[in-house]
Design a protein around this motif. Structure first.
Motif, PDB file in Angstrom:
ATOM      1  N   HIS A 246       0.826  -1.267  -0.062  1.00 51.16           N
ATOM      2  CA  HIS A 246       0.038  -0.139  -0.057  1.00 51.16           C
ATOM      3  C   HIS A 246       0.812   1.226   0.148  1.00 51.16           C
ATOM      4  O   HIS A 246       0.350   2.236   0.198  1.00 51.16           O
ATOM      5  CB  HIS A 246      -0.961   0.047   1.133  1.00 51.16           C
ATOM      6  CG  HIS A 246      -2.196  -0.873   0.867  1.00 51.16           C
ATOM      7  ND1 HIS A 246      -2.043  -2.066   1.208  1.00 51.16           N
ATOM      8  CD2 HIS A 246      -3.309  -0.738   0.390  1.00 51.16           C
ATOM      9  CE1 HIS A 246      -3.299  -2.738   0.752  1.00 51.16           C
ATOM     10  NE2 HIS A 246      -3.919  -1.854   0.377  1.00 51.16           N
ATOM     11  N   PHE A 247       2.083   0.963  -0.023  1.00 53.07           N
ATOM     12  CA  PHE A 247       3.113   2.261  -0.122  1.00 53.07           C
ATOM     13  C   PHE A 247       3.988   2.456  -1.239  1.00 53.07           C
ATOM     14  O   PHE A 247       4.600   3.342  -1.406  1.00 53.07           O
ATOM     15  CB  PHE A 247       4.113   2.156   1.026  1.00 53.07           C
ATOM     16  CG  PHE A 247       3.419   2.161   2.384  1.00 53.07           C
ATOM     17  CD1 PHE A 247       2.419   3.148   3.014  1.00 53.07           C
ATOM     18  CD2 PHE A 247       3.583   1.058   3.281  1.00 53.07           C
ATOM     19  CE1 PHE A 247       2.057   2.890   4.332  1.00 53.07           C
ATOM     20  CE2 PHE A 247       2.973   0.688   4.522  1.00 53.07           C
ATOM     21  CZ  PHE A 247       2.112   2.015   5.051  1.00 53.07           C
ATOM     22  N   LEU A 248       3.726   1.287  -2.345  1.00 57.37           N
ATOM     23  CA  LEU A 248       4.463   1.214  -3.553  1.00 57.37           C
ATOM     24  C   LEU A 248       4.635   2.525  -4.363  1.00 57.37           C
ATOM     25  O   LEU A 248       5.536   3.047  -4.574  1.00 57.37           O
ATOM     26  CB  LEU A 248       3.978   0.130  -4.467  1.00 57.37           C
ATOM     27  CG  LEU A 248       4.267  -1.259  -3.872  1.00 57.37           C
ATOM     28  CD1 LEU A 248       3.630  -2.275  -5.037  1.00 57.37           C
ATOM     29  CD2 LEU A 248       5.555  -1.283  -4.119  1.00 57.37           C
ATOM     30  N   ASN A 249       3.361   3.223  -4.413  1.00 61.25           N
ATOM     31  CA  ASN A 249       3.343   4.401  -5.349  1.00 61.25           C
ATOM     32  C   ASN A 249       3.305   5.827  -4.362  1.00 61.25           C
ATOM     33  O   ASN A 249       3.081   6.793  -4.720  1.00 61.25           O
ATOM     34  CB  ASN A 249       2.204   4.322  -6.201  1.00 61.25           C
ATOM     35  CG  ASN A 249       2.238   3.138  -7.064  1.00 61.25           C
ATOM     36  OD1 ASN A 249       3.170   3.127  -7.929  1.00 61.25           O
ATOM     37  ND2 ASN A 249       1.338   2.565  -7.284  1.00 61.25           N
ATOM     38  N   ASP A 250       3.757   5.538  -3.252  1.00 68.06           N
ATOM     39  CA  ASP A 250       3.913   6.617  -2.278  1.00 68.06           C
ATOM     40  C   ASP A 250       5.116   6.954  -1.801  1.00 68.06           C
ATOM     41  O   ASP A 250       5.845   6.413  -1.090  1.00 68.06           O
ATOM     42  CB  ASP A 250       3.040   6.481  -0.893  1.00 68.06           C
ATOM     43  CG  ASP A 250       2.916   7.857  -0.166  1.00 68.06           C
ATOM     44  OD1 ASP A 250       3.654   8.737  -0.528  1.00 68.06           O
ATOM     45  OD2 ASP A 250       2.024   7.892   0.676  1.00 68.06           O
ATOM     46  N   THR A 251       5.930   7.868  -2.894  1.00 69.42           N
ATOM     47  CA  THR A 251       7.295   7.884  -2.732  1.00 69.42           C
ATOM     48  C   THR A 251       7.822   8.792  -1.470  1.00 69.42           C
ATOM     49  O   THR A 251       9.076   8.860  -1.260  1.00 69.42           O
ATOM     50  CB  THR A 251       7.878   8.791  -3.925  1.00 69.42           C
ATOM     51  OG1 THR A 251       7.263   9.893  -4.198  1.00 69.42           O
ATOM     52  CG2 THR A 251       7.792   7.460  -5.005  1.00 69.42           C
ATOM     53  N   ASP A 252       6.823   9.073  -0.614  1.00 69.71           N
ATOM     54  CA  ASP A 252       7.105   9.884   0.513  1.00 69.71           C
ATOM     55  C   ASP A 252       7.494   8.803   1.545  1.00 69.71           C
ATOM     56  O   ASP A 252       8.593   8.688   2.561  1.00 69.71           O
ATOM     57  CB  ASP A 252       6.080  10.523   1.517  1.00 69.71           C
ATOM     58  CG  ASP A 252       5.765  11.798   0.558  1.00 69.71           C
ATOM     59  OD1 ASP A 252       6.406  12.227  -0.156  1.00 69.71           O
ATOM     60  OD2 ASP A 252       4.387  12.400   0.945  1.00 69.71           O
ATOM     61  N   VAL A 253       7.196   7.450   1.349  1.00 69.30           N
ATOM     62  CA  VAL A 253       7.717   6.270   2.320  1.00 69.30           C
ATOM     63  C   VAL A 253       8.910   5.604   1.543  1.00 69.30           C
ATOM     64  O   VAL A 253       8.809   5.141   0.323  1.00 69.30           O
ATOM     65  CB  VAL A 253       6.440   5.370   2.228  1.00 69.30           C
ATOM     66  CG1 VAL A 253       6.884   4.114   3.208  1.00 69.30           C
ATOM     67  CG2 VAL A 253       5.379   5.899   2.881  1.00 69.30           C
ATOM     68  N   ASN A 254      10.003   5.590   2.403  1.00 72.13           N
ATOM     69  CA  ASN A 254      11.181   4.898   1.653  1.00 72.13           C
ATOM     70  C   ASN A 254      10.851   3.401   2.097  1.00 72.13           C
ATOM     71  O   ASN A 254      10.690   2.987   2.999  1.00 72.13           O
ATOM     72  CB  ASN A 254      12.215   5.491   2.481  1.00 72.13           C
ATOM     73  CG  ASN A 254      12.532   6.899   2.319  1.00 72.13           C
ATOM     74  OD1 ASN A 254      12.829   7.338   1.046  1.00 72.13           O
ATOM     75  ND2 ASN A 254      12.198   7.672   3.153  1.00 72.13           N
ATOM     76  N   LEU A 255      11.558   2.632   0.890  1.00 61.47           N
ATOM     77  CA  LEU A 255      11.431   1.049   1.011  1.00 61.47           C
ATOM     78  C   LEU A 255      12.673   0.656   1.393  1.00 61.47           C
ATOM     79  O   LEU A 255      13.602   0.910   0.426  1.00 61.47           O
ATOM     80  CB  LEU A 255      10.578   0.539   0.024  1.00 61.47           C
ATOM     81  CG  LEU A 255       9.038   1.072  -0.585  1.00 61.47           C
ATOM     82  CD1 LEU A 255       8.644   0.283  -1.640  1.00 61.47           C
ATOM     83  CD2 LEU A 255       8.238   1.028   0.810  1.00 61.47           C
ATOM     84  N   ILE A 256      13.080  -0.189   2.230  1.00 64.03           N
ATOM     85  CA  ILE A 256      14.313  -0.955   2.190  1.00 64.03           C
ATOM     86  C   ILE A 256      14.096  -2.333   2.341  1.00 64.03           C
ATOM     87  O   ILE A 256      13.438  -2.979   3.057  1.00 64.03           O
ATOM     88  CB  ILE A 256      14.983  -0.418   3.683  1.00 64.03           C
ATOM     89  CG1 ILE A 256      15.076   0.903   3.665  1.00 64.03           C
ATOM     90  CG2 ILE A 256      16.445  -1.326   3.793  1.00 64.03           C
ATOM     91  CD1 ILE A 256      15.889   1.607   5.040  1.00 64.03           C
ATOM     92  N   ALA A 257      14.816  -3.114   1.102  1.00 65.97           N
ATOM     93  CA  ALA A 257      14.793  -4.668   1.133  1.00 65.97           C
ATOM     94  C   ALA A 257      16.115  -5.038   1.540  1.00 65.97           C
ATOM     95  O   ALA A 257      17.165  -4.532   1.125  1.00 65.97           O
ATOM     96  CB  ALA A 257      14.690  -4.789  -0.402  1.00 65.97           C
ATOM     97  N   VAL A 258      16.147  -6.026   2.499  1.00 70.43           N
ATOM     98  CA  VAL A 258      17.488  -6.508   3.094  1.00 70.43           C
ATOM     99  C   VAL A 258      17.523  -8.067   2.540  1.00 70.43           C
ATOM    100  O   VAL A 258      16.626  -8.798   2.844  1.00 70.43           O
ATOM    101  CB  VAL A 258      17.519  -6.629   4.669  1.00 70.43           C
ATOM    102  CG1 VAL A 258      18.642  -7.222   5.148  1.00 70.43           C
ATOM    103  CG2 VAL A 258      16.972  -5.178   4.965  1.00 70.43           C
ATOM    104  N   GLU A 259      18.680  -8.143   1.871  1.00 72.27           N
ATOM    105  CA  GLU A 259      19.077  -9.638   1.289  1.00 72.27           C
ATOM    106  C   GLU A 259      20.330 -10.127   2.408  1.00 72.27           C
ATOM    107  O   GLU A 259      20.937  -9.438   2.947  1.00 72.27           O
ATOM    108  CB  GLU A 259      19.761  -9.270  -0.096  1.00 72.27           C
ATOM    109  CG  GLU A 259      18.511  -8.841  -1.054  1.00 72.27           C
ATOM    110  CD  GLU A 259      19.041  -8.926  -2.657  1.00 72.27           C
ATOM    111  OE1 GLU A 259      18.484  -9.424  -3.329  1.00 72.27           O
ATOM    112  OE2 GLU A 259      19.998  -8.169  -2.719  1.00 72.27           O
ATOM    113  N   ALA A 260      20.500 -11.519   1.763  1.00 66.03           N
ATOM    114  CA  ALA A 260      21.521 -12.158   2.823  1.00 66.03           C
ATOM    115  C   ALA A 260      22.513 -12.355   1.738  1.00 66.03           C
ATOM    116  O   ALA A 260      22.656 -12.705   0.700  1.00 66.03           O
ATOM    117  CB  ALA A 260      20.789 -13.892   2.815  1.00 66.03           C
ATOM    118  N   ALA A 261      23.685 -11.912   2.641  1.00 70.54           N
ATOM    119  CA  ALA A 261      25.126 -11.780   1.890  1.00 70.54           C
ATOM    120  C   ALA A 261      25.835 -12.893   2.321  1.00 70.54           C
ATOM    121  O   ALA A 261      27.129 -13.151   1.897  1.00 70.54           O
ATOM    122  CB  ALA A 261      25.754 -10.652   2.436  1.00 70.54           C
ATOM    123  N   GLY A 262      25.310 -13.762   3.136  1.00 72.96           N
ATOM    124  CA  GLY A 262      25.935 -15.030   3.423  1.00 72.96           C
ATOM    125  C   GLY A 262      27.136 -14.749   4.028  1.00 72.96           C
ATOM    126  O   GLY A 262      27.340 -14.053   5.121  1.00 72.96           O
TER     127      GLY A 262
END
Length: 393
Positions: A246-262
């Motif tokens: 519900h925030f995808l198109n609301d660029t006021d909300v920053n999205l952070i995706a965290v991946e596994a660097a092993g």
């Protein structure tokens, strides 16, 4: 720019349905019907009722007081770990079992890595009295033995995937083979926002209840329905898709995706797809994926059984390529320490997948009044053996 799926099943350049002819009827049947079924009042009513009475939603949005004090910002935890079965996965399996019933299917197959999706699938199959077969890599079966026992206790048959790296990718391959051989009576419950269209979109819609609740809960607690940041771990990425939806198109909300660097992004033992991946096709969709120069899939590695997937869902590939989401890579060591920290500061033992998201505070500084919502995607019961081994507890 629009960050939702388009009518051809693509997020920007990523998505689609790259499938063998044998699978076309199954996938097409789903594509033609899924949105119509999801909009039916009877479907919506049953889905919402089960989420409330069976899953235990809404899951709380908890202000983590001691963690916030340590990192000098406002940290909220979306408590998906409190759902029935212990993770966000059940939101999607409830939706898909109802979808299967509306399509007249009687047999369910699924793939699982950490086992949480397998448990959630076995749970809803027991609830609805459906046959359930779960494919799981042999290595994952060994490191997630309690979840294998749960699935069997719930009446599911757990079939080991013995090829390749014997982990999630290989379990998915086996499930797809099964579906090709049993096209009429079988529905494949994919556990993440991966696979051919319409799966990434359908799973994201079922998980979107997470961000829907965050907006309402934040309004009550902070008098705004917009956090400054939404943080989630990404393997395939269903918990992140739900938290972002519900925030995808609301660029006021920053999205952070965290991946596994092993053991390090460039160590050769990593699952940091955004850093290491190139465009390719895996399990029926075009996305970013770890591969060799001649297009062979590179074996991923993470201490977390749920994050060692060589690709990411097409929604996340688009969020990365467009710059809409910031991608951060966290090593095994950083994740394990963050998991222990949450346990000892807040009395919550998180899944190792979630621990990756919690580890970002040592890499990124937030402002004092920033509202940072972390999707606490699962609880750590299933990972206790890993924690015990790592910390010599």
């Amino acid at each position: 720019m629009n960050y939702n799926i388009n009518n051809k099943g693509y997020y920007g350049d990523f998505g689609g349905a790259f499938i063998p002819e044998m699978l076309y009827p199954n996938v097409e049947e789903l594509r033609l019907n899924y949105l119509e079924i999801m909009r039916k009042p009877s479907f919506k009513k049953e889905f919402e009722q089960l989420l409330k009475d069976y899953v235990g939603r809404p899951s709380p949005l908890y202000f983590a007081k001691r963690l916030s004090k340590k990192y000098n910002t406002k940290i909220y935890l979306k408590r998906e770990d409190l759902n029935h079965t212990g993770a966000h996965k059940v939101n999607n399996t409830i939706g898909q079992i109802l979808m299967a019933q509306h399509l007249g299917k009687t047999r369910i197959i699924a793939e699982t890595g950490a086992g949480q999706h397998g448990v959630a699938t076995a749970t809803v199959c027991a609830l609805m009295g459906m046959q359930c077969i779960v494919y799981m890599g042999e290595i994952d079966m060994a490191r997630q033995a309690p979840n294998v026992a749960r699935m069997k206790m719930l009446g599911a048959e757990v079939r080991p995937a013995k090829s390749g790296s014997k982990t999630l990718k290989d379990a998915t391959n086996e499930a797809i083979r099964d579906w090709i051989n049993n096209p009429i009576d079988t529905h494949y419950i994919i556990g993440s926002v991966v696979g051919p269209h319409p799966y990434p979109d359908m799973v994201a819609r079922f998980q979107a209840v997470i961000s829907e609740e965050i907006k309402v809960q934040l309004k009550a607690q902070e008098n705004t329905d917009k956090p400054d940041y939404v943080v989630a771990c990404v393997g395939g990425g269903s918990n992140a898709a739900g938290a972002y939806y519900h925030f995808l198109n609301d660029t006021d909300v920053n999205l952070i995706a965290v991946e596994a660097a092993g053991k390090g992004v460039y160590s050769g033992e990593s699952a940091a797809t955004s850093m290491l991946g190139r465009e390719g096709i895996i399990h029926g969709s075009k996305t970013l994926l770890m591969q060799t120069d001649d297009g062979q899939i590179t074996e991923p590695y993470s201490i977390s059984a749920g994050l060692d997937y060589p690709g990411i869902g097409p929604m996340h590939a688009h969020l990365y390529a467009s710059g809409r989401a910031e991608f951060i890579s966290i090593t095994d060591d950083e994740a394990m320490i963050a998991g222990l920290e949450l346990s000892q500061l807040e009395g919550i033992i998180p899944a190792i997948e979630t621990s990756h998201a919690l580890a970002i505070f040592n890499q990124k500084t937030f402002q004092k009044n920033d509202i940072v919502v972390i999707n606490l995607s699962g609880r750590g019961d299933k990972d206790l053996e890993n924690y015990i081994d790592y910390f010599k507890l």
